[in-house]
Design a protein around this motif. Structure first.
Motif, PDB file in Angstrom:
ATOM      1  N   ILE A 289     108.581 -27.126  12.725  1.00 46.48           N
ATOM      2  CA  ILE A 289     108.944 -25.728  12.919  1.00 46.48           C
ATOM      3  C   ILE A 289     107.701 -24.836  12.956  1.00 46.48           C
ATOM      4  CG2 ILE A 289     109.253 -25.332  10.440  1.00 46.48           C
ATOM      5  CD1 ILE A 289     111.271 -23.752  13.346  1.00 46.48           C
ATOM      6  N   GLY A 290     106.677 -25.204  12.190  1.00 47.97           N
ATOM      7  CA  GLY A 290     105.443 -24.418  12.199  1.00 47.97           C
ATOM      8  C   GLY A 290     104.746 -24.468  13.548  1.00 47.97           C
ATOM      9  N   ILE A 291     104.768 -25.650  14.182  1.00 47.74           N
ATOM     10  CA  ILE A 291     104.184 -25.801  15.516  1.00 47.74           C
ATOM     11  C   ILE A 291     104.963 -24.964  16.524  1.00 47.74           C
ATOM     12  CG2 ILE A 291     103.920 -27.428  17.423  1.00 47.74           C
ATOM     13  CD1 ILE A 291     101.714 -27.731  15.485  1.00 47.74           C
ATOM     14  N   ARG A 292     106.282 -25.002  16.430  1.00 45.22           N
ATOM     15  CA  ARG A 292     107.114 -24.249  17.367  1.00 45.22           C
ATOM     16  C   ARG A 292     106.848 -22.750  17.267  1.00 45.22           C
ATOM     17  NH1 ARG A 292     113.178 -26.222  16.587  1.00 45.22           N
ATOM     18  NH2 ARG A 292     113.446 -24.518  18.072  1.00 45.22           N
ATOM     19  N   ALA A 293     106.777 -22.244  16.037  1.00 46.63           N
ATOM     20  CA  ALA A 293     106.549 -20.808  15.839  1.00 46.63           C
ATOM     21  C   ALA A 293     105.146 -20.404  16.301  1.00 46.63           C
ATOM     22  CB  ALA A 293     106.753 -20.451  14.374  1.00 46.63           C
ATOM     23  N   SER A 294     104.145 -21.189  15.919  1.00 40.64           N
ATOM     24  CA  SER A 294     102.763 -20.872  16.301  1.00 40.64           C
ATOM     25  C   SER A 294     102.578 -20.939  17.806  1.00 40.64           C
ATOM     26  CB  SER A 294     101.795 -21.838  15.611  1.00 40.64           C
ATOM     27  OG  SER A 294     101.922 -21.772  14.206  1.00 40.64           O
ATOM     28  N   GLY A 295     103.122 -21.997  18.413  1.00 44.76           N
ATOM     29  CA  GLY A 295     102.993 -22.144  19.863  1.00 44.76           C
ATOM     30  C   GLY A 295     103.692 -21.038  20.620  1.00 44.76           C
ATOM     31  N   LEU A 296     104.862 -20.624  20.132  1.00 46.51           N
ATOM     32  CA  LEU A 296     105.621 -19.575  20.806  1.00 46.51           C
ATOM     33  C   LEU A 296     104.901 -18.232  20.729  1.00 46.51           C
ATOM     34  CD1 LEU A 296     108.256 -18.926  22.301  1.00 46.51           C
ATOM     35  CD2 LEU A 296     109.305 -18.438  20.080  1.00 46.51           C
ATOM     36  N   ILE A 297     104.377 -17.905  19.567  1.00 48.75           N
ATOM     37  CA  ILE A 297     103.715 -16.598  19.384  1.00 48.75           C
ATOM     38  C   ILE A 297     102.372 -16.546  20.113  1.00 48.75           C
ATOM     39  CG2 ILE A 297     102.702 -15.040  17.685  1.00 48.75           C
ATOM     40  CD1 ILE A 297     104.811 -16.064  15.689  1.00 48.75           C
ATOM     41  N   LEU A 298     101.513 -17.513  19.822  1.00 47.21           N
ATOM     42  CA  LEU A 298     100.178 -17.507  20.427  1.00 47.21           C
ATOM     43  C   LEU A 298     100.241 -17.797  21.923  1.00 47.21           C
ATOM     44  CD1 LEU A 298      98.212 -19.429  17.636  1.00 47.21           C
ATOM     45  CD2 LEU A 298      98.328 -16.966  18.026  1.00 47.21           C
ATOM     46  N   GLY A 299     101.131 -18.713  22.303  1.00 42.22           N
ATOM     47  CA  GLY A 299     101.280 -19.018  23.722  1.00 42.22           C
ATOM     48  C   GLY A 299     101.792 -17.825  24.507  1.00 42.22           C
ATOM     49  N   SER A 300     102.710 -17.071  23.935  1.00 41.05           N
ATOM     50  CA  SER A 300     103.242 -15.881  24.614  1.00 41.05           C
ATOM     51  C   SER A 300     102.137 -14.862  24.867  1.00 41.05           C
ATOM     52  CB  SER A 300     104.354 -15.246  23.780  1.00 41.05           C
ATOM     53  OG  SER A 300     105.444 -16.121  23.627  1.00 41.05           O
ATOM     54  N   PHE A 301     101.265 -14.681  23.885  1.00 42.65           N
ATOM     55  CA  PHE A 301     100.160 -13.737  24.065  1.00 42.65           C
ATOM     56  C   PHE A 301      99.242 -14.173  25.205  1.00 42.65           C
ATOM     57  CE2 PHE A 301      95.696 -12.714  23.159  1.00 42.65           C
ATOM     58  CZ  PHE A 301      95.762 -11.326  23.185  1.00 42.65           C
ATOM     59  N   CYS A 302      98.863 -15.460  25.211  1.00 41.58           N
ATOM     60  CA  CYS A 302      97.968 -15.970  26.267  1.00 41.58           C
ATOM     61  C   CYS A 302      98.617 -15.864  27.644  1.00 41.58           C
ATOM     62  CB  CYS A 302      97.596 -17.422  25.972  1.00 41.58           C
ATOM     63  SG  CYS A 302      96.537 -17.673  24.529  1.00 41.58           S
ATOM     64  N   ILE A 303      99.887 -16.252  27.731  1.00 40.38           N
ATOM     65  CA  ILE A 303     100.559 -16.305  29.021  1.00 40.38           C
ATOM     66  C   ILE A 303     100.782 -14.912  29.595  1.00 40.38           C
ATOM     67  CG2 ILE A 303     102.768 -16.867  30.131  1.00 40.38           C
ATOM     68  CD1 ILE A 303     102.861 -19.356  28.337  1.00 40.38           C
TER      69      ILE A 303
END
Length: 355
Positions: A22-36
């Motif tokens: 769940i930590g990977i999912r949350a981190s990837g979603l937040i940080l990935g959204s910013f980059c994308i």
């Protein structure tokens, strides 16, 4: 190895690739959204400015626009689906989209570097080899060059993805069953390591081209600037050198640094994942090791458009014009004679009103 043991090992491997903490999912979603979304904003801005401003419609800017369009395509046909995987926890979009997703991932690395090299070679011909430039600047040749820039990396990606695919949530793209040692739904010891040798050779070749072209450009401009200090008759005979001499060696050295920074950034952002794929063929490393590598890969598209605008005077002026910002602080750029000339030209064209 019994069938039961083999099935259990296979399911354990697939579960390792499919399960995300769940930590990977949350981190990837937040940080990935910013980059994308920062990448989407910046690259769409470059494309829109190019379409609205006639002064930017120069052939050498075509490579910049092509690279920006490539990033936008990557966002809509790959990155958005990756965010959905972080949100849902697994790939749920079918095999066809999985193949397209992997195709774009593998092709994008070569495309980004290829555009930098194409721009460098184009400038080399424009400055050093005017006869060759008259050929490559033709519309047909430009179209052919851009086509090859896309076709060659895509062909390499198709060859890489020529086997059955499994989505790997650690690196967020598909891998082949062969690379995992899976054959006929059974786990074997025949693991096909992902080789980075072709990509490494591609980097070496492009590095040689980048260094060679930029060194020749710099030396040619430095030599031309000394030669054009003579009489007017000499300047008429050396018309090309007179035009080139307006580019000072210091400005050209700055542009070489910019191209080197762009090329180095792509290497730093794209190389870690292929290296990890080679050193970890069974994907035993943690999600927390692969997540930063993926974010670094995304980071390149979030920064490249900023570098274009900061270092390219015409793009910067066009952007400031659209947001109604004046006066403009003109920075030195290899595409113009001087900052003052850029400023005066903006006033004459009505791009920016003096205050």
């Amino acid at each position: 190895m019994t069938d039961k043991t083999n099935d259990e090992a296979l399911q354990e491997l697939l579960g390792n690739l499919d399960h995300m903490p769940i930590g990977i999912r949350a981190s990837g979603l937040i940080l990935g959204s910013f980059c994308i979304f920062s990448s989407l904003f910046g690259n769409l801005l470059i494309v829109i400015i190019f379409l609205l401003d006639k002064n930017l419609r120069q052939r050498q800017n075509t490579f910049i626009i092509s690279a920006a369009i490539m990033e936008v395509i990557t966002i809509f046909f790959r990155d958005i689906f990756i965010l959905a995987v972080y949100y849902r926890g697994k790939w749920q979009f079918g095999t066809a989209l999985m193949y397209i997703n992997g195709l774009i991932f593998y092709a994008r690395n070569g495309l980004a570097i290829g555009h930098v090299i194409a721009l460098t070679v184009y400038r080399y011909a424009m400055i050093v080899k005017p006869k060759i430039y008259r050929i490559i600047s033709k519309t047909f040749v430009m179209v052919l060059t851009l086509t090859l820039l896309f076709v060659i990396p895509v062909y390499g990606a198709v060859a890489t993805l020529s086997h059955r695919l499994i989505f790997n949530t650690k690196v967020m793209f598909c891998v082949t069953e062969r690379s995992l040692g899976i054959k006929n739904n059974r786990l074997t010891e025949d693991v096909s390591r992902t080789s980075i040798l072709p990509f490494f050779l591609y980097i070496i070749l492009n590095s040689i081209i980048l260094v060679s072209c930029n060194v020749h450009i710099y030396l040619y401009i430095r030599k031309s600037s000394k030669r054009t200090g003579g009489t007017n008759s000499n300047r008429i005979k050396k018309n090309n050198e007179t035009k080139v001499s307006r580019r000072s060696p210091s400005k050209e050295a700055r542009f070489v640094k910019i191209m080197t920074i762009m090329f180095s950034m792509f290497l730093v952002c794209y190389f870690p994942i292929p290296i990890a794929m080679t050193t970890d063929p069974k994907w035993d490393l943690s999600h927390w090791i692969y997540l930063p590598l993926l974010l670094i890969n995304w980071f390149s598209s979030s920064v490249s458009w900023v570098i274009y605008i900061i270092t390219h005077t015409a793009f910067r002026i066009a952007v400031l014009k659209r947001i109604k910002c004046s006066p403009v602080i003109a920075f030195e750029d290899s595409t113009s004679a001087s900052p003052e000339d850029d400023q005066r030209q903006c006033y004459r064209s009505g791009t920016i009103r003096p205050i």
